[in-house]
Structure formats: structure tokens, C-alpha cells
Design a protein around this motif. Sequence first.
Motif, PDB file in Angstrom:
ATOM      1  N   GLY A  56      20.729  40.197 -14.491  1.00  0.00           N
ATOM      2  CA  GLY A  56      20.338  38.826 -14.786  1.00  0.00           C
ATOM      3  C   GLY A  56      21.409  38.031 -15.501  1.00  0.00           C
ATOM      4  O   GLY A  56      21.284  36.815 -15.655  1.00  0.00           O
ATOM      5  N   ARG A  57      22.460  38.689 -15.966  1.00  0.00           N
ATOM      6  CA  ARG A  57      23.543  37.989 -16.677  1.00  0.00           C
ATOM      7  C   ARG A  57      24.872  38.055 -15.931  1.00  0.00           C
ATOM      8  O   ARG A  57      25.673  37.123 -16.006  1.00  0.00           O
ATOM      9  N   PHE A  58      25.113  39.144 -15.235  1.00  0.00           N
ATOM     10  CA  PHE A  58      26.376  39.345 -14.512  1.00  0.00           C
ATOM     11  C   PHE A  58      26.126  39.265 -13.014  1.00  0.00           C
ATOM     12  O   PHE A  58      25.069  39.676 -12.522  1.00  0.00           O
ATOM     13  N   THR A  59      27.129  38.782 -12.297  1.00  0.00           N
ATOM     14  CA  THR A  59      27.055  38.714 -10.842  1.00  0.00           C
ATOM     15  C   THR A  59      28.364  39.201 -10.250  1.00  0.00           C
ATOM     16  O   THR A  59      29.436  38.679 -10.594  1.00  0.00           O
ATOM     17  N   ILE A  60      28.261  40.181  -9.366  1.00  0.00           N
ATOM     18  CA  ILE A  60      29.457  40.705  -8.694  1.00  0.00           C
ATOM     19  C   ILE A  60      29.579  40.040  -7.329  1.00  0.00           C
ATOM     20  O   ILE A  60      28.571  39.730  -6.675  1.00  0.00           O
ATOM     21  N   SER A  61      30.815  39.804  -6.912  1.00  0.00           N
ATOM     22  CA  SER A  61      31.031  39.210  -5.598  1.00  0.00           C
ATOM     23  C   SER A  61      32.403  39.609  -5.092  1.00  0.00           C
ATOM     24  O   SER A  61      33.201  40.217  -5.817  1.00  0.00           O
ATOM     25  N   ARG A  62      32.652  39.239  -3.849  1.00  0.00           N
ATOM     26  CA  ARG A  62      33.923  39.601  -3.219  1.00  0.00           C
ATOM     27  C   ARG A  62      34.304  38.492  -2.245  1.00  0.00           C
ATOM     28  O   ARG A  62      33.451  37.997  -1.507  1.00  0.00           O
ATOM     29  N   ASP A  63      35.553  38.100  -2.270  1.00  0.00           N
ATOM     30  CA  ASP A  63      36.084  37.103  -1.333  1.00  0.00           C
ATOM     31  C   ASP A  63      37.056  37.823  -0.414  1.00  0.00           C
ATOM     32  O   ASP A  63      38.176  38.145  -0.818  1.00  0.00           O
ATOM     33  N   SER A  64      36.612  38.089   0.803  1.00  0.00           N
ATOM     34  CA  SER A  64      37.455  38.853   1.728  1.00  0.00           C
ATOM     35  C   SER A  64      38.725  38.102   2.097  1.00  0.00           C
ATOM     36  O   SER A  64      39.783  38.706   2.271  1.00  0.00           O
ATOM     37  N   LEU A 120      33.701  39.370 -11.099  1.00  0.00           N
ATOM     38  CA  LEU A 120      32.540  39.667 -11.924  1.00  0.00           C
ATOM     39  C   LEU A 120      32.295  38.438 -12.792  1.00  0.00           C
ATOM     40  O   LEU A 120      33.068  38.184 -13.715  1.00  0.00           O
ATOM     41  N   GLN A 121      31.265  37.689 -12.471  1.00  0.00           N
ATOM     42  CA  GLN A 121      30.888  36.540 -13.268  1.00  0.00           C
ATOM     43  C   GLN A 121      29.973  37.029 -14.374  1.00  0.00           C
ATOM     44  O   GLN A 121      28.932  37.636 -14.102  1.00  0.00           O
ATOM     45  N   MET A 122      30.366  36.766 -15.602  1.00  0.00           N
ATOM     46  CA  MET A 122      29.607  37.230 -16.764  1.00  0.00           C
ATOM     47  C   MET A 122      29.115  36.025 -17.548  1.00  0.00           C
ATOM     48  O   MET A 122      29.919  35.178 -17.957  1.00  0.00           O
ATOM     49  N   THR A 123      27.811  35.942 -17.737  1.00  0.00           N
ATOM     50  CA  THR A 123      27.222  34.845 -18.502  1.00  0.00           C
ATOM     51  C   THR A 123      26.380  35.412 -19.640  1.00  0.00           C
ATOM     52  O   THR A 123      26.078  36.609 -19.667  1.00  0.00           O
ATOM     53  N   SER A 124      25.996  34.544 -20.554  1.00  0.00           N
ATOM     54  CA  SER A 124      25.175  34.956 -21.700  1.00  0.00           C
ATOM     55  C   SER A 124      25.741  36.212 -22.352  1.00  0.00           C
ATOM     56  O   SER A 124      25.026  37.171 -22.645  1.00  0.00           O
ATOM     57  N   LEU A 125      27.033  36.181 -22.584  1.00  0.00           N
ATOM     58  CA  LEU A 125      27.699  37.371 -23.111  1.00  0.00           C
ATOM     59  C   LEU A 125      27.222  37.702 -24.515  1.00  0.00           C
ATOM     60  O   LEU A 125      26.900  36.810 -25.322  1.00  0.00           O
ATOM     61  N   LYS A 126      27.188  39.004 -24.771  1.00  0.00           N
ATOM     62  CA  LYS A 126      26.734  39.526 -26.056  1.00  0.00           C
ATOM     63  C   LYS A 126      27.860  40.339 -26.696  1.00  0.00           C
ATOM     64  O   LYS A 126      28.715  40.874 -25.976  1.00  0.00           O
TER      65      LYS A 126
END
Length: 117
Positions: A65-73, A80-86
Motif C-alpha cells: 500500500g506504500r511502495f509500488t514496483i514497476s519496470r520500463d522495458s 520502486l516508488q516509495m511513499t509514506s516513508l517511515k
Amino acid sequence: QVQLVESGGGLVQAGGSLRLSCAASGIILRWNTVGWYRQAPGKERELVSIITMDGGTTYADSVKGRFTISRDSAKNTGYLQMTSLKPEDTAVYYCYAQNIVNKRHYWGQGIQVTVSS
């Protein structure tokens, strides 16, 4: 020669965001499972997230719910998009890739992410 080069780390306040990038050379990322691991001081390296060749994703419970992984071929780059970091997200983050056919795996050199409270 295969290289995975991470970028985008740094110091951020709690609640902030960062986007890590993993630029690959010598391999084609879309033929690999791509993942992010992290290692905090005094702790073992742990899985953060993985994205498979067909786009399936897995996340550690601590980052769901806070991080999102993705790939651009096209760019041969993982993210790795990281939000609401703790503060507990503070660690060295490592990019990882494993070829789906020959199972060879590769690691980046790691990048520091520090979250201040």
C-alpha cells in the motif's frame, strides 16, 4: 558485463516519497524477474518487492500500500516508488534481477535510503 545501477536514494523526512531506479546493462530486464531488497544495520537482507516477467507483483507486508514496483522495458530500467516513508524503511536498498530461463541472478551495488523522524 552485467550491471545494475541504482539511483534515487537519499535522505527524506517521514511521510515523504522517493523513487528508486535500477538501470540495467548487459541484460534485458523484461526477460528477468526484477526485485528490490533492503538491509538495515544489524539486520538480514529482506525482500521488499518483486515483479515477474508477466507483470505480477509481490510486496512485503511492511510496504504494501506504500511502495509500488514497476519496470520500463524501453528504458531497461526498474523502479520502486516509495511513499509514506517511515523511519523503519531506513536501509540500503538493492536491485536484483534473475533470468527466467537460465536462473542467473545479479545484484546492484546498493543505495542508501534514510528516513528521518
